[in-house]
Design a protein around this motif. Structure first.
Motif, PDB file in Angstrom:
ATOM      1  N   THR A  39      28.425  -7.929 -49.818  1.00  0.00           N
ATOM      2  CA  THR A  39      27.703  -8.361 -48.627  1.00  0.00           C
ATOM      3  C   THR A  39      28.243  -9.695 -48.131  1.00  0.00           C
ATOM      4  OG1 THR A  39      25.706  -7.203 -49.338  1.00  0.00           O
ATOM      5  CG2 THR A  39      25.421  -8.951 -47.708  1.00  0.00           C
ATOM      6  N   SER A  40      28.477 -10.618 -49.053  1.00  0.00           N
ATOM      7  CA  SER A  40      29.019 -11.927 -48.673  1.00  0.00           C
ATOM      8  C   SER A  40      30.416 -11.806 -48.074  1.00  0.00           C
ATOM      9  CB  SER A  40      29.042 -12.856 -49.886  1.00  0.00           C
ATOM     10  OG  SER A  40      27.727 -13.147 -50.302  1.00  0.00           O
ATOM     11  N   LEU A  41      31.218 -10.882 -48.592  1.00  0.00           N
ATOM     12  CA  LEU A  41      32.548 -10.644 -48.025  1.00  0.00           C
ATOM     13  C   LEU A  41      32.423 -10.105 -46.605  1.00  0.00           C
ATOM     14  CD1 LEU A  41      34.315  -8.958 -51.077  1.00  0.00           C
ATOM     15  CD2 LEU A  41      34.819 -11.226 -50.161  1.00  0.00           C
ATOM     16  N   LEU A  42      31.538  -9.128 -46.422  1.00  0.00           N
ATOM     17  CA  LEU A  42      31.374  -8.502 -45.110  1.00  0.00           C
ATOM     18  C   LEU A  42      30.825  -9.462 -44.063  1.00  0.00           C
ATOM     19  CD1 LEU A  42      29.921  -5.076 -46.271  1.00  0.00           C
ATOM     20  CD2 LEU A  42      32.171  -5.458 -45.250  1.00  0.00           C
ATOM     21  N   LEU A  43      29.989 -10.403 -44.496  1.00  0.00           N
ATOM     22  CA  LEU A  43      29.381 -11.343 -43.561  1.00  0.00           C
ATOM     23  C   LEU A  43      30.208 -12.611 -43.364  1.00  0.00           C
ATOM     24  CD1 LEU A  43      25.642 -11.038 -44.654  1.00  0.00           C
ATOM     25  CD2 LEU A  43      26.790  -9.910 -42.725  1.00  0.00           C
ATOM     26  N   GLY A  44      31.338 -12.729 -44.067  1.00  0.00           N
ATOM     27  CA  GLY A  44      32.200 -13.891 -43.900  1.00  0.00           C
ATOM     28  C   GLY A  44      31.754 -15.109 -44.680  1.00  0.00           C
ATOM     29  N   ALA A  65      31.636   5.503 -43.850  1.00  0.00           N
ATOM     30  CA  ALA A  65      31.871   4.065 -44.033  1.00  0.00           C
ATOM     31  C   ALA A  65      30.816   3.267 -43.273  1.00  0.00           C
ATOM     32  CB  ALA A  65      33.274   3.696 -43.565  1.00  0.00           C
ATOM     33  N   ASP A  66      30.440   3.733 -42.081  1.00  0.00           N
ATOM     34  CA  ASP A  66      29.402   3.046 -41.303  1.00  0.00           C
ATOM     35  C   ASP A  66      28.060   3.057 -42.033  1.00  0.00           C
ATOM     36  OD1 ASP A  66      31.160   2.410 -39.290  1.00  0.00           O
ATOM     37  OD2 ASP A  66      30.496   3.999 -37.937  1.00  0.00           O
ATOM     38  N   VAL A  67      27.741   4.172 -42.669  1.00  0.00           N
ATOM     39  CA  VAL A  67      26.488   4.264 -43.421  1.00  0.00           C
ATOM     40  C   VAL A  67      26.499   3.249 -44.567  1.00  0.00           C
ATOM     41  CG1 VAL A  67      25.158   5.753 -44.983  1.00  0.00           C
ATOM     42  CG2 VAL A  67      26.002   6.657 -42.813  1.00  0.00           C
ATOM     43  N   HIS A  68      27.624   3.126 -45.247  1.00  0.00           N
ATOM     44  CA  HIS A  68      27.719   2.179 -46.354  1.00  0.00           C
ATOM     45  C   HIS A  68      27.675   0.730 -45.868  1.00  0.00           C
ATOM     46  CE1 HIS A  68      28.066   5.253 -49.293  1.00  0.00           C
ATOM     47  NE2 HIS A  68      29.136   5.769 -48.741  1.00  0.00           N
ATOM     48  N   LEU A  69      28.315   0.447 -44.740  1.00  0.00           N
ATOM     49  CA  LEU A  69      28.228  -0.902 -44.177  1.00  0.00           C
ATOM     50  C   LEU A  69      26.777  -1.261 -43.872  1.00  0.00           C
ATOM     51  CD1 LEU A  69      31.218  -1.111 -41.664  1.00  0.00           C
ATOM     52  CD2 LEU A  69      30.916  -2.431 -43.765  1.00  0.00           C
ATOM     53  N   LEU A  70      26.065  -0.335 -43.273  1.00  0.00           N
ATOM     54  CA  LEU A  70      24.662  -0.580 -42.944  1.00  0.00           C
ATOM     55  C   LEU A  70      23.840  -0.788 -44.211  1.00  0.00           C
ATOM     56  CD1 LEU A  70      22.493  -0.771 -40.762  1.00  0.00           C
ATOM     57  CD2 LEU A  70      22.243   1.711 -40.903  1.00  0.00           C
ATOM     58  N   HIS A  71      24.110   0.015 -45.229  1.00  0.00           N
ATOM     59  CA  HIS A  71      23.352  -0.095 -46.474  1.00  0.00           C
ATOM     60  C   HIS A  71      23.653  -1.400 -47.211  1.00  0.00           C
ATOM     61  CE1 HIS A  71      22.672   0.701 -50.815  1.00  0.00           C
ATOM     62  NE2 HIS A  71      21.505   1.046 -50.330  1.00  0.00           N
ATOM     63  N   VAL A  72      24.912  -1.780 -47.290  1.00  0.00           N
ATOM     64  CA  VAL A  72      25.298  -2.964 -48.060  1.00  0.00           C
ATOM     65  C   VAL A  72      25.060  -4.249 -47.278  1.00  0.00           C
ATOM     66  CG1 VAL A  72      27.240  -4.165 -49.143  1.00  0.00           C
ATOM     67  CG2 VAL A  72      26.943  -1.718 -49.500  1.00  0.00           C
ATOM     68  N   ALA A  73      25.521  -4.305 -46.031  1.00  0.00           N
ATOM     69  CA  ALA A  73      25.421  -5.542 -45.246  1.00  0.00           C
ATOM     70  C   ALA A  73      24.139  -5.614 -44.425  1.00  0.00           C
ATOM     71  CB  ALA A  73      26.621  -5.681 -44.325  1.00  0.00           C
ATOM     72  N   ARG A  75      23.803  -4.279 -41.584  1.00  0.00           N
ATOM     73  CA  ARG A  75      24.211  -4.346 -40.180  1.00  0.00           C
ATOM     74  C   ARG A  75      25.181  -3.208 -39.862  1.00  0.00           C
ATOM     75  NH1 ARG A  75      23.417  -9.233 -42.222  1.00  0.00           N
ATOM     76  NH2 ARG A  75      22.468 -10.879 -40.981  1.00  0.00           N
ATOM     77  N   GLU A  76      25.152  -2.761 -38.625  1.00  0.00           N
ATOM     78  CA  GLU A  76      26.106  -1.748 -38.186  1.00  0.00           C
ATOM     79  C   GLU A  76      27.474  -2.392 -37.966  1.00  0.00           C
ATOM     80  OE1 GLU A  76      24.142  -0.265 -34.710  1.00  0.00           O
ATOM     81  OE2 GLU A  76      23.053   1.242 -35.870  1.00  0.00           O
ATOM     82  N   ARG A  77      28.517  -1.580 -37.971  1.00  0.00           N
ATOM     83  CA  ARG A  77      29.883  -2.086 -37.825  1.00  0.00           C
ATOM     84  C   ARG A  77      30.058  -2.887 -36.539  1.00  0.00           C
ATOM     85  NH1 ARG A  77      33.559   0.841 -35.280  1.00  0.00           N
ATOM     86  NH2 ARG A  77      32.580   2.765 -35.978  1.00  0.00           N
ATOM     87  N   GLN A  78      29.499  -2.399 -35.435  1.00  0.00           N
ATOM     88  CA  GLN A  78      29.654  -3.109 -34.165  1.00  0.00           C
ATOM     89  C   GLN A  78      28.994  -4.488 -34.216  1.00  0.00           C
ATOM     90  OE1 GLN A  78      28.549  -0.010 -34.567  1.00  0.00           O
ATOM     91  NE2 GLN A  78      29.934   1.324 -33.436  1.00  0.00           N
ATOM     92  N   VAL A  79      27.872  -4.600 -34.896  1.00  0.00           N
ATOM     93  CA  VAL A  79      27.187  -5.884 -35.037  1.00  0.00           C
ATOM     94  C   VAL A  79      28.022  -6.818 -35.907  1.00  0.00           C
ATOM     95  CG1 VAL A  79      25.105  -7.024 -35.916  1.00  0.00           C
ATOM     96  CG2 VAL A  79      24.924  -4.842 -34.668  1.00  0.00           C
ATOM     97  N   LEU A  80      28.580  -6.278 -36.994  1.00  0.00           N
ATOM     98  CA  LEU A  80      29.461  -7.086 -37.851  1.00  0.00           C
ATOM     99  C   LEU A  80      30.681  -7.574 -37.070  1.00  0.00           C
ATOM    100  CD1 LEU A  80      29.396  -5.092 -41.206  1.00  0.00           C
ATOM    101  CD2 LEU A  80      28.552  -7.410 -40.833  1.00  0.00           C
ATOM    102  N   GLU A  81      31.254  -6.695 -36.248  1.00  0.00           N
ATOM    103  CA  GLU A  81      32.433  -7.087 -35.462  1.00  0.00           C
ATOM    104  C   GLU A  81      32.090  -8.213 -34.488  1.00  0.00           C
ATOM    105  OE1 GLU A  81      33.567  -3.274 -33.901  1.00  0.00           O
ATOM    106  OE2 GLU A  81      34.941  -2.895 -35.576  1.00  0.00           O
ATOM    107  N   ARG A  82      30.915  -8.145 -33.851  1.00  0.00           N
ATOM    108  CA  ARG A  82      30.510  -9.221 -32.946  1.00  0.00           C
ATOM    109  C   ARG A  82      30.328 -10.535 -33.704  1.00  0.00           C
ATOM    110  NH1 ARG A  82      27.241  -5.201 -30.527  1.00  0.00           N
ATOM    111  NH2 ARG A  82      25.381  -6.048 -31.523  1.00  0.00           N
ATOM    112  N   ALA A  83      29.746 -10.460 -34.901  1.00  0.00           N
ATOM    113  CA  ALA A  83      29.563 -11.665 -35.712  1.00  0.00           C
ATOM    114  C   ALA A  83      30.918 -12.245 -36.107  1.00  0.00           C
ATOM    115  CB  ALA A  83      28.738 -11.341 -36.955  1.00  0.00           C
ATOM    116  N   TRP A  84      31.878 -11.379 -36.420  1.00  0.00           N
ATOM    117  CA  TRP A  84      33.209 -11.858 -36.780  1.00  0.00           C
ATOM    118  C   TRP A  84      33.905 -12.495 -35.582  1.00  0.00           C
ATOM    119  CZ3 TRP A  84      35.678 -13.123 -40.992  1.00  0.00           C
ATOM    120  CH2 TRP A  84      35.132 -12.719 -42.212  1.00  0.00           C
ATOM    121  N   LYS A  85      33.671 -11.978 -34.386  1.00  0.00           N
ATOM    122  CA  LYS A  85      34.257 -12.594 -33.190  1.00  0.00           C
ATOM    123  C   LYS A  85      33.760 -14.024 -33.030  1.00  0.00           C
ATOM    124  CE  LYS A  85      35.170  -8.372 -30.651  1.00  0.00           C
ATOM    125  NZ  LYS A  85      34.805  -7.502 -29.535  1.00  0.00           N
TER     126      LYS A  85
END
Length: 139
Positions: A39-44, A65-73, A75-85
């Motif tokens: 989770t910490s890796l995915l959230l930066g 993969a999207d289901v696992h991202l949502l479960h672990v982080a 957040r959905e992939r698109q939300v994670l991508e916006r946070a990374w931007k």
């Protein structure tokens, strides 16, 4: 009928828990990865591996993969991508790489030093290492 619906709902909720693995580039020294660390890796929050190499996230545009991202982080992939931007704009990170399929994501992990992707499973291959995510209970 209602009982069957509850069973189907329960199965749908438990299905993401069946298999989650972090697939890392083979050059990354072996280190355990639990759900909290992933989770910490995915959230930066964690941007380097234990050996100091930068973490390169890979997102697969794959339903599983999207289901696992949502479960672990959480957040959905698109939300994670916006946070990374936002992190990139602030100078605190580099955008995750994106792959169209899980197979493409595995290729990126194999060819990118420091790369990691969250998937439901991955075949054994000397170009990467499959690390099952450990669930650690909070105390």
């Amino acid at each position: 009928m209602r009982r069957h619906l509850h069973i189907l709902l329960l199965m749908a909720l438990l299905s993401p828990l069946t298999a989650q693995v972090a697939v890392v580039n083979a050059a990354i020294p072996e280190e355990p990865i639990d759900v909290k660390r992933m989770t910490s890796l995915l959230l930066g929050r964690i941007t380097t591996w234990n050996n100091g190499a930068p973490v390169v996230l890979v997102f697969a545009e794959d339903h599983h993969a999207d289901v696992h991202l949502l479960h672990v982080a959480g957040r959905e992939r698109q939300v994670l991508e916006r946070a990374w931007k936002r992190l990139v704009f602030a100078g605190n990170g580099a955008m995750p790489l994106t792959a169209r399929t899980a197979a493409d994501a595995l290729h990126l992990v194999a060819t990118t030093p420091g790369a990691v992707v969250l998937l439901d499973h991955a075949p054994a291959d000397p170009r990467w290492r499959v690390v099952p995510l450990m669930v650690v209970a909070d105390r």
